[in-house]
Design an enzyme around this catalytic site. Sequence first.
Site, PDB file in Angstrom:
ATOM      1  N   ARG A  55      65.280  56.040  58.843  1.00  0.00           N
ATOM      2  CA  ARG A  55      63.962  56.401  58.299  1.00  0.00           C
ATOM      3  C   ARG A  55      64.084  57.511  57.256  1.00  0.00           C
ATOM      4  O   ARG A  55      63.391  57.491  56.243  1.00  0.00           O
ATOM      5  CB  ARG A  55      63.022  56.807  59.442  1.00  0.00           C
ATOM      6  CG  ARG A  55      62.554  55.605  60.231  1.00  0.00           C
ATOM      7  CD  ARG A  55      61.799  55.960  61.499  1.00  0.00           C
ATOM      8  NE  ARG A  55      61.289  54.742  62.133  1.00  0.00           N
ATOM      9  CZ  ARG A  55      60.688  54.696  63.310  1.00  0.00           C
ATOM     10  NH1 ARG A  55      60.522  55.817  64.002  1.00  0.00           N
ATOM     11  NH2 ARG A  55      60.258  53.554  63.801  1.00  0.00           N
TER      12      ARG A  55
ATOM     13  N   TYR B 158      60.001  48.374  55.911  1.00  0.00           N
ATOM     14  CA  TYR B 158      61.053  48.329  56.945  1.00  0.00           C
ATOM     15  C   TYR B 158      61.338  49.694  57.557  1.00  0.00           C
ATOM     16  O   TYR B 158      60.865  50.709  57.089  1.00  0.00           O
ATOM     17  CB  TYR B 158      62.319  47.641  56.468  1.00  0.00           C
ATOM     18  CG  TYR B 158      63.083  48.154  55.281  1.00  0.00           C
ATOM     19  CD1 TYR B 158      62.903  49.405  54.724  1.00  0.00           C
ATOM     20  CD2 TYR B 158      64.062  47.321  54.707  1.00  0.00           C
ATOM     21  CE1 TYR B 158      63.645  49.831  53.641  1.00  0.00           C
ATOM     22  CE2 TYR B 158      64.810  47.739  53.619  1.00  0.00           C
ATOM     23  CZ  TYR B 158      64.603  49.004  53.094  1.00  0.00           C
ATOM     24  OH  TYR B 158      65.347  49.414  52.016  1.00  0.00           O
ATOM     25  N   GLU B 159      62.062  49.652  58.675  1.00  0.00           N
ATOM     26  CA  GLU B 159      62.293  50.816  59.541  1.00  0.00           C
ATOM     27  C   GLU B 159      60.982  51.400  60.069  1.00  0.00           C
ATOM     28  O   GLU B 159      60.855  52.596  60.284  1.00  0.00           O
ATOM     29  CB  GLU B 159      63.103  51.896  58.805  1.00  0.00           C
ATOM     30  CG  GLU B 159      64.459  51.452  58.323  1.00  0.00           C
ATOM     31  CD  GLU B 159      65.291  50.789  59.407  1.00  0.00           C
ATOM     32  OE1 GLU B 159      65.083  51.110  60.605  1.00  0.00           O
ATOM     33  OE2 GLU B 159      66.138  49.952  59.077  1.00  0.00           O
ATOM     34  N   GLY B 160      60.028  50.522  60.308  1.00  0.00           N
ATOM     35  CA  GLY B 160      58.712  50.932  60.786  1.00  0.00           C
ATOM     36  C   GLY B 160      57.775  51.121  59.620  1.00  0.00           C
ATOM     37  O   GLY B 160      58.004  51.976  58.761  1.00  0.00           O
TER      38      GLY B 160
END
Length: 593
Positions: free
Chosen positions: A295, A439-441
């Site tokens: 992140r 992406y990555e949340g």
Amino acid sequence: MAVYQAPIRDMRFVLHELMSVEDLAKLEGYEDATPDLIDAVLEEAGKVTENVLFPLNRSGDEEGCVYENGVVRTPSGFKEAYSAFVEGGWPSLNCDPAFGGQGLPHTVSLMVSEMICSANLSFGMYPGLSHGAYSALAKYGTDELKETYLPKLVDGTWSGTMCLTEPHCGTDLGLCRTKAEPLEDGSYDITGTKIFISAGEHDLTDNILHLVLARTPDAPKGIKGISLFLVPKFLPNPDGTPGARNGVMCGAIEHKMGIKASSTCVMNFDGAKGWLVGSLNKGMRAMFTMMNEARLLVGIQGLGLGSVSYQGAVAYAKERTQGRSLSGVKHPDKSADPIIVHPDVRRMLLTQRAYAEGCRALGAWVAKELDISHKHSDAARREEADDFVQLMTPIVKALFTDMGYESANIGMQVLGGHGFIREHGMEQYVRDCRIAQIYEGTNGIQALDLIGRKLPAHAGRYLRRFFHPVQSYIEANIADERLAEFVQPLAKAFVRLQQATAALAQKGMSNQEEAASTATDYLRLFGLVAMSYMWCKAATVALDKLDEDKAFYQAKLDTARFFTAKILPQTGALFSTLMAGGDTLMAMDEDAF
């Protein structure tokens, strides 16, 4: 034609003058991180990114990856560039010397990562994922796993992935169905399908190590029954060389809007041999080591693409002639003035610049605290630093990528019709940057993480790691006439943040849906206040050193003034939106949509 020059002068300003990164050399393990060494690393990274990676950015985008019968070929030139990257020791920059790493601070590697992301984001995905795998193994792997796999990840001859998402589960990983059957030799038989796996298959390294979330037969339901497993593409021989092919294959690659030279794969695990990483049913704890690092890196992707888009926009604005300045002709020798004379073009360029330099400074603050959390001799200081990193991770990821995407779009707008075509490279930045918000949340998930996990953690302890230094700075400088134009607006915005935090905490106790409805606005408000604090500190340094390098420090002050006058006031509207609550979001009947 696209342009890129590594912003080394500003990086040196951030590291040495704003963050005093030389303090890290006092920590055990960072003794070699002297200013001279750091500057040498930045200079060499600039050469590699400008001369090796950037020239492959457009061609890699146009050629893309090719999938055939389970095999993925990266675009022309990528293998040679990756070999040069490995030979230069770049994968090992901040890895543990015990496994062949160089042991440099994260604060330095963050700057190098920004250069890589600016020059060629698709290329950067391959070593970026590997470092996440390295971190998880280094923290949770057994000694045997570390000895077998870490040296190969560190030197870059092997790469890594993180395999979380399945067709039916993304954010809600508790729905994971991939199975892990225990075997007599202590390993596991892994079966299932993962999707959206970056760098899942490629031709750059001799082996690929997949870190896979899976569920054992007797595991509890939901997130508490997830374990993490290491599944190599090739099973290592006793001598460490790749051996027999494991039961993992790439079933397809995705055809995407951007980052086309990065292989995004469907990975099928069919009785693949894997080894447990960390404790059984505690896979998310180990995976979060990768996710949190990823992140932060994704935030840097937003910064990198926003920064290179700014450079392209500036170059064009200084060359493109259209119309005359409203205050009078500026270039009488030309048939028209360069568009940089026009107020709206300057608004766009200054917005890009303020975002890039503000995010660079804020990212360096977080990275320095990350280094302190790992290396400081005082356990209490390590805890404080880790609290701060935990708090700021969702802000870095969401704020930097939102601003990066906005900046990429602004850059394309500066070029007008020429920005919409491929020749100048600006439209690629827009396409490449868009995934960073997802992406990555997704950034909405980051906002929920901030208000749902980070704010209430340890009775608000995380918040104090940000609120206290900002409050102390304001109190120490509010009466300084030189800084009044910067500090007084910060003080007002900071009060808004404090009031919004209190209101959010109160709403969260009685109505979680009400609090969640304001999460995205709260994250943006928090991020703008944090950037304002960075710009105040930058202005403080610039005022003190204005006579040393007039052009650089005057530009820093001018950008700080623009941010404070034109961007920071957004906190007022965000505060009003926050205080309005979420009734208007939830009132409409579902069938009315």
